[in-house]
Design a protein around this motif. Structure first.
Motif, PDB file in Angstrom:
ATOM      1  N   PHE A  79      38.182  42.372  42.525  1.00  0.00           N
ATOM      2  CA  PHE A  79      37.855  40.954  42.422  1.00  0.00           C
ATOM      3  C   PHE A  79      36.367  40.787  42.137  1.00  0.00           C
ATOM      4  O   PHE A  79      35.527  41.515  42.683  1.00  0.00           O
ATOM      5  CB  PHE A  79      38.223  40.218  43.711  1.00  0.00           C
ATOM      6  CG  PHE A  79      39.706  40.093  43.927  1.00  0.00           C
ATOM      7  CD1 PHE A  79      40.420  39.061  43.334  1.00  0.00           C
ATOM      8  CD2 PHE A  79      40.381  41.009  44.718  1.00  0.00           C
ATOM      9  CE1 PHE A  79      41.794  38.946  43.527  1.00  0.00           C
ATOM     10  CE2 PHE A  79      41.752  40.902  44.921  1.00  0.00           C
ATOM     11  CZ  PHE A  79      42.460  39.864  44.321  1.00  0.00           C
ATOM     12  N   LEU A  80      36.046  39.826  41.299  1.00  0.00           N
ATOM     13  CA  LEU A  80      34.672  39.578  40.881  1.00  0.00           C
ATOM     14  C   LEU A  80      33.892  38.846  41.972  1.00  0.00           C
ATOM     15  O   LEU A  80      34.351  37.840  42.505  1.00  0.00           O
ATOM     16  CB  LEU A  80      34.671  38.737  39.602  1.00  0.00           C
ATOM     17  CG  LEU A  80      33.310  38.372  39.012  1.00  0.00           C
ATOM     18  CD1 LEU A  80      32.590  39.616  38.512  1.00  0.00           C
ATOM     19  CD2 LEU A  80      33.490  37.366  37.872  1.00  0.00           C
ATOM     20  N   ILE A  81      32.723  39.362  42.287  1.00  0.00           N
ATOM     21  CA  ILE A  81      31.783  38.690  43.187  1.00  0.00           C
ATOM     22  C   ILE A  81      30.578  38.274  42.352  1.00  0.00           C
ATOM     23  O   ILE A  81      29.800  39.108  41.898  1.00  0.00           O
ATOM     24  CB  ILE A  81      31.335  39.618  44.340  1.00  0.00           C
ATOM     25  CG1 ILE A  81      32.535  40.050  45.174  1.00  0.00           C
ATOM     26  CG2 ILE A  81      30.289  38.933  45.218  1.00  0.00           C
ATOM     27  CD1 ILE A  81      33.264  38.915  45.886  1.00  0.00           C
ATOM     28  N   LEU A 257      33.687  51.238  33.598  1.00  0.00           N
ATOM     29  CA  LEU A 257      32.554  50.400  33.184  1.00  0.00           C
ATOM     30  C   LEU A 257      32.950  48.967  32.859  1.00  0.00           C
ATOM     31  O   LEU A 257      32.107  48.065  32.920  1.00  0.00           O
ATOM     32  CB  LEU A 257      31.858  51.020  31.973  1.00  0.00           C
ATOM     33  CG  LEU A 257      31.041  52.280  32.239  1.00  0.00           C
ATOM     34  CD1 LEU A 257      30.484  52.850  30.944  1.00  0.00           C
ATOM     35  CD2 LEU A 257      29.909  52.003  33.220  1.00  0.00           C
ATOM     36  N   VAL A 258      34.193  48.737  32.501  1.00  0.00           N
ATOM     37  CA  VAL A 258      34.584  47.370  32.122  1.00  0.00           C
ATOM     38  C   VAL A 258      34.999  46.533  33.325  1.00  0.00           C
ATOM     39  O   VAL A 258      35.093  45.302  33.223  1.00  0.00           O
ATOM     40  CB  VAL A 258      35.718  47.382  31.078  1.00  0.00           C
ATOM     41  CG1 VAL A 258      35.352  48.248  29.892  1.00  0.00           C
ATOM     42  CG2 VAL A 258      37.042  47.818  31.679  1.00  0.00           C
ATOM     43  N   VAL A 259      35.258  47.174  34.462  1.00  0.00           N
ATOM     44  CA  VAL A 259      35.775  46.458  35.633  1.00  0.00           C
ATOM     45  C   VAL A 259      34.702  45.543  36.220  1.00  0.00           C
ATOM     46  O   VAL A 259      33.565  45.963  36.452  1.00  0.00           O
ATOM     47  CB  VAL A 259      36.273  47.457  36.689  1.00  0.00           C
ATOM     48  CG1 VAL A 259      36.728  46.728  37.953  1.00  0.00           C
ATOM     49  CG2 VAL A 259      37.400  48.305  36.124  1.00  0.00           C
ATOM     50  N   ASN A 260      35.061  44.288  36.430  1.00  0.00           N
ATOM     51  CA  ASN A 260      34.149  43.258  36.975  1.00  0.00           C
ATOM     52  C   ASN A 260      32.933  43.046  36.074  1.00  0.00           C
ATOM     53  O   ASN A 260      31.875  42.623  36.545  1.00  0.00           O
ATOM     54  CB  ASN A 260      33.694  43.603  38.393  1.00  0.00           C
ATOM     55  CG  ASN A 260      34.831  43.700  39.390  1.00  0.00           C
ATOM     56  OD1 ASN A 260      34.833  44.571  40.238  1.00  0.00           O
ATOM     57  ND2 ASN A 260      35.805  42.802  39.299  1.00  0.00           N
ATOM     58  N   ARG A 261      33.089  43.323  34.792  1.00  0.00           N
ATOM     59  CA  ARG A 261      32.006  43.107  33.829  1.00  0.00           C
ATOM     60  C   ARG A 261      32.214  41.775  33.125  1.00  0.00           C
ATOM     61  O   ARG A 261      33.268  41.547  32.527  1.00  0.00           O
ATOM     62  CB  ARG A 261      31.945  44.229  32.811  1.00  0.00           C
ATOM     63  CG  ARG A 261      30.778  44.101  31.826  1.00  0.00           C
ATOM     64  CD  ARG A 261      30.688  45.313  30.916  1.00  0.00           C
ATOM     65  NE  ARG A 261      29.639  45.186  29.929  1.00  0.00           N
ATOM     66  CZ  ARG A 261      28.354  45.439  30.152  1.00  0.00           C
ATOM     67  NH1 ARG A 261      27.975  45.856  31.349  1.00  0.00           N
ATOM     68  NH2 ARG A 261      27.447  45.286  29.212  1.00  0.00           N
ATOM     69  N   ALA A 270      36.969  40.583  34.078  1.00  0.00           N
ATOM     70  CA  ALA A 270      36.487  39.960  35.314  1.00  0.00           C
ATOM     71  C   ALA A 270      37.213  40.503  36.536  1.00  0.00           C
ATOM     72  O   ALA A 270      36.591  40.785  37.562  1.00  0.00           O
ATOM     73  CB  ALA A 270      36.645  38.441  35.229  1.00  0.00           C
ATOM     74  N   GLU A 271      38.541  40.652  36.437  1.00  0.00           N
ATOM     75  CA  GLU A 271      39.332  41.176  37.541  1.00  0.00           C
ATOM     76  C   GLU A 271      40.272  42.255  37.030  1.00  0.00           C
ATOM     77  O   GLU A 271      40.724  42.209  35.883  1.00  0.00           O
ATOM     78  CB  GLU A 271      40.138  40.070  38.218  1.00  0.00           C
ATOM     79  CG  GLU A 271      39.285  39.034  38.933  1.00  0.00           C
ATOM     80  CD  GLU A 271      40.129  38.045  39.731  1.00  0.00           C
ATOM     81  OE1 GLU A 271      41.379  38.190  39.736  1.00  0.00           O
ATOM     82  OE2 GLU A 271      39.539  37.149  40.344  1.00  0.00           O
TER      83      GLU A 271
END
Length: 283
Positions: A79-81, A257-261, A270-271
């Motif tokens: 999950f994006l913070i 590298l793409v996770v939560n970017r 984003a998620e």
């Protein structure tokens, strides 16, 4: 904020909430939550709450490496913070990490759920949980741990020191930029000399030490951090260059590298809730 080069500290410091440049709105001299909001929980036991900063990248890369090894129990939700919006000060995130820094991990396979904060601690936790990515022999394990803690102690000088004053501070000041440039180049020299005689940080075996160090120093020498490659003359560090490019080519690293970017060039995610989320954007 004073830009006077002859500034003298007062006898007692007082907080100026507007002081601090780009990140002034999220920096404060007290801890704890600012608002009530529970963290979301996905379908997997492992729940990552993060952002794709170098510290956040470490854990996503680690989880993707574990999955690449066939360890399906490492499936996770991410999950994006949004730290620029203060998500790290929610009551739910503070319960997961009282220090209000990303990343934080919740492991719901235990009762009660286990919280793990600080990226190095998360890497060690996952390595122990899955018995992976740490050398088995005593010398290799010790070397791995030493370099992991080297990164924890050194990167704040790169990020909070050099990165802040070179890239983010509201004014450019010669002394702090010079001071932290010197330290950053010293650290790069330490790494370069070590990697002259070692394939990876702990010898011939890829480990959590590499996963911890690469997002900071690998990205730096590859020109992906602070737009400082020319300034730091990173091409001089040929052994770090070899190591950085070698790790960059790993499929699990590219996936992590793409996770939560949610900013910059490249793929954004984003998620993450399933491998197919990454499959759809990483070829």
């Amino acid at each position: 904020m004073s830009t006077d080069t002859n500034y003298q500290p007062p006898k007692v410091w007082h907080w100026d909430a507007k002081n601090g440049g780009e990140w002034a709105s999220i920096n404060r001299p007290i801890s704890g939550s600012t608002h009530d909001k529970e963290l979301p929980i996905g379908k997997h036991p492992l729940q990552l709450y993060s952002l794709a900063t170098p510290n956040g990248q470490k854990v996503a890369i680690m989880l993707e490496e574990l999955l690449a090894m066939g360890l399906s129990e490492a499936e996770y939700d991410a999950f994006l913070i949004k730290i620029n919006e203060g998500d790290q000060f929610s009551s739910g995130f503070v319960a997961a990490n009282p220090n209000s820094k990303i990343p934080a991990l919740m492991d719901h396979s235990t009762t009660p759920a286990t919280r793990v904060f600080e990226s190095g601690a998360i890497l060690q936790y996952l390595a122990e949980k899955f018995d992976a990515l740490v050398p088995k022999d005593h010398l290799g394990k010790t070397e791995c741990r030493s370099w992991l803690f080297w990164q924890m102690g050194s990167a704040p000088y790169l990020g909070g020191g050099f990165g802040h004053f070179y890239a983010y501070a509201p004014v450019k000041l010669e002394y702090p930029i010079d001071r932290f440039t010197m330290e950053t180049k010293r650290q790069l020299d330490v790494l370069d000399k070590h990697l002259a005689n070692n394939t990876y940080m702990a010898g011939d075996e890829y480990s959590i030490a590499d996963i911890a160090i690469w997002p900071w120093y690998g990205n730096l020498v590859l020109g992906k951090l602070y737009s400082a490659a020319e300034f730091l003359q990173v091409e001089e560090y040929t052994h770090i260059q070899r190591w950085a490019k070698q790790i960059q080519q790993r499929p699990a690293v590219q996936r992590g590298l793409v996770v939560n970017r949610v900013w910059g060039e490249g793929e954004h995610l984003a998620e993450r809730h399933d491998a197919s989320d990454i499959d759809a954007i990483v070829k």
